[in-house]
Design a protein around this motif. Structure first.
Motif, PDB file in Angstrom:
ATOM      1  N   VAL A  45       0.848  -1.185   0.000  1.00 42.50           N
ATOM      2  CA  VAL A  45       0.000   0.000   0.000  1.00 42.50           C
ATOM      3  C   VAL A  45       0.889   1.243   0.000  1.00 42.50           C
ATOM      4  CG1 VAL A  45      -1.928  -1.081   1.211  1.00 42.50           C
ATOM      5  CG2 VAL A  45      -0.158   0.060   2.516  1.00 42.50           C
ATOM      6  N   VAL A  46       0.269   2.377  -0.255  1.00 36.82           N
ATOM      7  CA  VAL A  46       0.931   3.669  -0.138  1.00 36.82           C
ATOM      8  C   VAL A  46       0.332   4.358   1.079  1.00 36.82           C
ATOM      9  CG1 VAL A  46       1.342   5.878  -1.266  1.00 36.82           C
ATOM     10  CG2 VAL A  46       1.228   3.801  -2.619  1.00 36.82           C
ATOM     11  N   PHE A  47       1.175   4.874   1.954  1.00 36.50           N
ATOM     12  CA  PHE A  47       0.693   5.476   3.198  1.00 36.50           C
ATOM     13  C   PHE A  47       0.298   6.925   2.952  1.00 36.50           C
ATOM     14  CE2 PHE A  47       1.302   7.331   7.482  1.00 36.50           C
ATOM     15  CZ  PHE A  47       0.374   6.552   8.145  1.00 36.50           C
ATOM     16  N   ASP A  48      -0.957   7.252   3.238  1.00 39.92           N
ATOM     17  CA  ASP A  48      -1.492   8.599   3.105  1.00 39.92           C
ATOM     18  C   ASP A  48      -1.763   9.117   4.505  1.00 39.92           C
ATOM     19  OD1 ASP A  48      -2.826  10.927   2.553  1.00 39.92           O
ATOM     20  OD2 ASP A  48      -4.526   9.977   1.549  1.00 39.92           O
ATOM     21  N   ARG A  49      -0.927  10.026   4.979  1.00 38.89           N
ATOM     22  CA  ARG A  49      -1.042  10.515   6.358  1.00 38.89           C
ATOM     23  C   ARG A  49      -2.085  11.613   6.499  1.00 38.89           C
ATOM     24  NH1 ARG A  49       2.113  15.165   6.622  1.00 38.89           N
ATOM     25  NH2 ARG A  49       3.381  15.438   4.767  1.00 38.89           N
ATOM     26  N   SER A  50      -2.752  11.967   5.428  1.00 38.67           N
ATOM     27  CA  SER A  50      -3.870  12.924   5.417  1.00 38.67           C
ATOM     28  C   SER A  50      -3.522  14.290   5.992  1.00 38.67           C
ATOM     29  CB  SER A  50      -5.070  12.359   6.181  1.00 38.67           C
ATOM     30  OG  SER A  50      -5.528  11.201   5.564  1.00 38.67           O
ATOM     31  N   GLY A  51      -2.321  14.734   5.787  1.00 39.04           N
ATOM     32  CA  GLY A  51      -1.930  16.060   6.252  1.00 39.04           C
ATOM     33  C   GLY A  51      -1.435  16.108   7.680  1.00 39.04           C
ATOM     34  N   TYR A  52      -1.501  15.000   8.397  1.00 34.83           N
ATOM     35  CA  TYR A  52      -0.986  14.971   9.768  1.00 34.83           C
ATOM     36  C   TYR A  52       0.514  14.749   9.732  1.00 34.83           C
ATOM     37  CZ  TYR A  52      -5.884  14.108  10.894  1.00 34.83           C
ATOM     38  OH  TYR A  52      -7.244  14.194  10.993  1.00 34.83           O
ATOM     39  N   LEU A  53       1.194  15.204  10.771  1.00 39.46           N
ATOM     40  CA  LEU A  53       2.622  14.946  10.877  1.00 39.46           C
ATOM     41  C   LEU A  53       2.853  13.457  11.104  1.00 39.46           C
ATOM     42  CD1 LEU A  53       3.824  17.862  13.170  1.00 39.46           C
ATOM     43  CD2 LEU A  53       4.059  17.675  10.703  1.00 39.46           C
ATOM     44  N   TYR A  54       3.933  12.937  10.535  1.00 38.22           N
ATOM     45  CA  TYR A  54       4.282  11.540  10.739  1.00 38.22           C
ATOM     46  C   TYR A  54       4.972  11.441  12.102  1.00 38.22           C
ATOM     47  CZ  TYR A  54       5.945   6.863   9.741  1.00 38.22           C
ATOM     48  OH  TYR A  54       6.176   5.514   9.786  1.00 38.22           O
ATOM     49  N   HIS A  55       4.134  11.438  13.129  1.00 36.07           N
ATOM     50  CA  HIS A  55       4.629  11.511  14.496  1.00 36.07           C
ATOM     51  C   HIS A  55       3.519  11.033  15.419  1.00 36.07           C
ATOM     52  CE1 HIS A  55       7.012  13.170  17.775  1.00 36.07           C
ATOM     53  NE2 HIS A  55       5.921  13.723  18.251  1.00 36.07           N
ATOM     54  N   GLY A  56       3.869  10.463  16.540  1.00 38.46           N
ATOM     55  CA  GLY A  56       2.868  10.079  17.539  1.00 38.46           C
ATOM     56  C   GLY A  56       1.980   8.935  17.093  1.00 38.46           C
ATOM     57  N   VAL A  57       0.658   9.129  17.158  1.00 34.63           N
ATOM     58  CA  VAL A  57      -0.276   8.044  16.867  1.00 34.63           C
ATOM     59  C   VAL A  57      -0.275   7.662  15.387  1.00 34.63           C
ATOM     60  CG1 VAL A  57      -1.784   8.452  18.838  1.00 34.63           C
ATOM     61  CG2 VAL A  57      -2.245   9.618  16.706  1.00 34.63           C
ATOM     62  N   VAL A  58      -0.003   8.621  14.495  1.00 36.70           N
ATOM     63  CA  VAL A  58       0.050   8.311  13.059  1.00 36.70           C
ATOM     64  C   VAL A  58       1.236   7.388  12.782  1.00 36.70           C
ATOM     65  CG1 VAL A  58       0.287   9.307  10.756  1.00 36.70           C
ATOM     66  CG2 VAL A  58      -1.103  10.466  12.467  1.00 36.70           C
ATOM     67  N   LYS A  59       2.365   7.682  13.391  1.00 33.48           N
ATOM     68  CA  LYS A  59       3.553   6.834  13.227  1.00 33.48           C
ATOM     69  C   LYS A  59       3.321   5.463  13.859  1.00 33.48           C
ATOM     70  CE  LYS A  59       8.536   6.819  14.028  1.00 33.48           C
ATOM     71  NZ  LYS A  59       8.639   5.483  14.584  1.00 33.48           N
ATOM     72  N   SER A  60       2.658   5.414  15.003  1.00 39.05           N
ATOM     73  CA  SER A  60       2.377   4.140  15.660  1.00 39.05           C
ATOM     74  C   SER A  60       1.463   3.270  14.804  1.00 39.05           C
ATOM     75  CB  SER A  60       1.729   4.373  17.020  1.00 39.05           C
ATOM     76  OG  SER A  60       2.618   5.015  17.881  1.00 39.05           O
ATOM     77  N   LEU A  61       0.467   3.881  14.164  1.00 35.47           N
ATOM     78  CA  LEU A  61      -0.412   3.135  13.276  1.00 35.47           C
ATOM     79  C   LEU A  61       0.380   2.560  12.101  1.00 35.47           C
ATOM     80  CD1 LEU A  61      -3.980   3.791  12.411  1.00 35.47           C
ATOM     81  CD2 LEU A  61      -2.459   3.477  10.502  1.00 35.47           C
ATOM     82  N   ALA A  62       1.261   3.362  11.521  1.00 36.22           N
ATOM     83  CA  ALA A  62       2.085   2.890  10.404  1.00 36.22           C
ATOM     84  C   ALA A  62       3.008   1.753  10.849  1.00 36.22           C
ATOM     85  CB  ALA A  62       2.899   4.036   9.826  1.00 36.22           C
ATOM     86  N   ASP A  63       3.595   1.881  12.030  1.00 40.84           N
ATOM     87  CA  ASP A  63       4.465   0.815  12.545  1.00 40.84           C
ATOM     88  C   ASP A  63       3.676  -0.470  12.789  1.00 40.84           C
ATOM     89  OD1 ASP A  63       6.610   2.536  12.438  1.00 40.84           O
ATOM     90  OD2 ASP A  63       6.516   3.066  14.577  1.00 40.84           O
ATOM     91  N   GLY A  64       2.465  -0.339  13.306  1.00 40.25           N
ATOM     92  CA  GLY A  64       1.620  -1.511  13.523  1.00 40.25           C
ATOM     93  C   GLY A  64       1.233  -2.180  12.216  1.00 40.25           C
ATOM     94  N   ALA A  65       0.956  -1.389  11.185  1.00 40.77           N
ATOM     95  CA  ALA A  65       0.615  -1.957   9.882  1.00 40.77           C
ATOM     96  C   ALA A  65       1.813  -2.689   9.286  1.00 40.77           C
ATOM     97  CB  ALA A  65       0.134  -0.860   8.935  1.00 40.77           C
ATOM     98  N   ARG A  66       2.997  -2.123   9.448  1.00 39.19           N
ATOM     99  CA  ARG A  66       4.207  -2.820   8.965  1.00 39.19           C
ATOM    100  C   ARG A  66       4.432  -4.107   9.748  1.00 39.19           C
ATOM    101  NH1 ARG A  66       6.600   2.510   8.964  1.00 39.19           N
ATOM    102  NH2 ARG A  66       6.727   3.239   6.826  1.00 39.19           N
ATOM    103  N   GLU A  67       4.234  -4.035  11.052  1.00 40.15           N
ATOM    104  CA  GLU A  67       4.381  -5.209  11.902  1.00 40.15           C
ATOM    105  C   GLU A  67       3.386  -6.293  11.526  1.00 40.15           C
ATOM    106  OE1 GLU A  67       3.541  -6.012  16.532  1.00 40.15           O
ATOM    107  OE2 GLU A  67       4.952  -4.360  16.119  1.00 40.15           O
ATOM    108  N   GLY A  68       2.194  -5.867  11.097  1.00 36.19           N
ATOM    109  CA  GLY A  68       1.155  -6.817  10.681  1.00 36.19           C
ATOM    110  C   GLY A  68       1.405  -7.455   9.325  1.00 36.19           C
ATOM    111  N   GLY A  69       2.357  -6.908   8.546  1.00 33.77           N
ATOM    112  CA  GLY A  69       2.721  -7.529   7.282  1.00 33.77           C
ATOM    113  C   GLY A  69       2.533  -6.675   6.047  1.00 33.77           C
ATOM    114  N   LEU A  70       2.055  -5.453   6.184  1.00 33.50           N
ATOM    115  CA  LEU A  70       1.911  -4.582   5.011  1.00 33.50           C
ATOM    116  C   LEU A  70       3.256  -3.978   4.639  1.00 33.50           C
ATOM    117  CD1 LEU A  70      -1.388  -2.556   5.527  1.00 33.50           C
ATOM    118  CD2 LEU A  70      -0.952  -4.383   3.917  1.00 33.50           C
ATOM    119  N   GLU A  71       3.443  -3.737   3.362  1.00 34.26           N
ATOM    120  CA  GLU A  71       4.661  -3.096   2.877  1.00 34.26           C
ATOM    121  C   GLU A  71       4.295  -1.747   2.290  1.00 34.26           C
ATOM    122  OE1 GLU A  71       6.505  -5.624   0.046  1.00 34.26           O
ATOM    123  OE2 GLU A  71       6.540  -7.340   1.385  1.00 34.26           O
ATOM    124  N   PHE A  72       5.049  -0.706   2.688  1.00 37.85           N
ATOM    125  CA  PHE A  72       4.894   0.610   2.089  1.00 37.85           C
ATOM    126  C   PHE A  72       6.135   1.436   2.315  1.00 37.85           C
ATOM    127  CE2 PHE A  72       2.398   0.531   5.992  1.00 37.85           C
ATOM    128  CZ  PHE A  72       2.829   1.626   6.708  1.00 37.85           C
TER     129      PHE A  72
END
Length: 122
Positions: free
Chosen positions: A95-122
């Motif tokens: 997938v391509v990560f769309d942060r929707s204008g939020y900074l890549y920090h805090g909960v947005v970064k944690s969500l991305a890390d969890g998605a990578r941990e779950g097996g998604l590649e981006f």
């Protein structure tokens, strides 16, 4: 007044980012929305204009699991893992990560890390 301008700026930034992603990528996009209390994630296929998978802190399958967790970053990570599992069950691996204008920090970064941990590649 300041919050209204900040949100308008984020929405302009969000549309600019989403437009670039649609033009460049053939992969579905993982988009994030966060409110003051909850975080939401969707995987959207822009070629068909359909939502492939969706997860949030309000999802029925996560609500019991997240009940005793107080840390917002941990909740976001669990949402990321959940969206990754749903996407992998529908044969979406990249997938391509769309942060929707939020900074890549805090909960947005944690969500991305969890998605990578779950097996998604981006």
């Amino acid at each position: 007044m300041i919050h209204k301008k900040r949100n308008e700026h984020r929405i302009r930034l969000k549309t600019r980012i989403a437009r670039k992603i649609r033009l460049i990528s053939r992969h579905p996009r993982l988009t994030v929305f966060r409110s003051s209390r909850h975080i939401y994630a969707q995987i959207i296929d822009d070629t068909q204009s359909k939502t492939i998978a969706m997860a949030s802190t309000l999802s029925k399958d996560l609500k019991d699991e997240l009940k005793n967790i107080k840390d917002r970053k941990e909740k976001a990570k669990r949402v990321g893992i959940s969206i990754a599992n749903k996407a992998l069950s529908k044969n979406v691996k990249t997938v391509v990560f769309d942060r929707s204008g939020y900074l890549y920090h805090g909960v947005v970064k944690s969500l991305a890390d969890g998605a990578r941990e779950g097996g998604l590649e981006f």
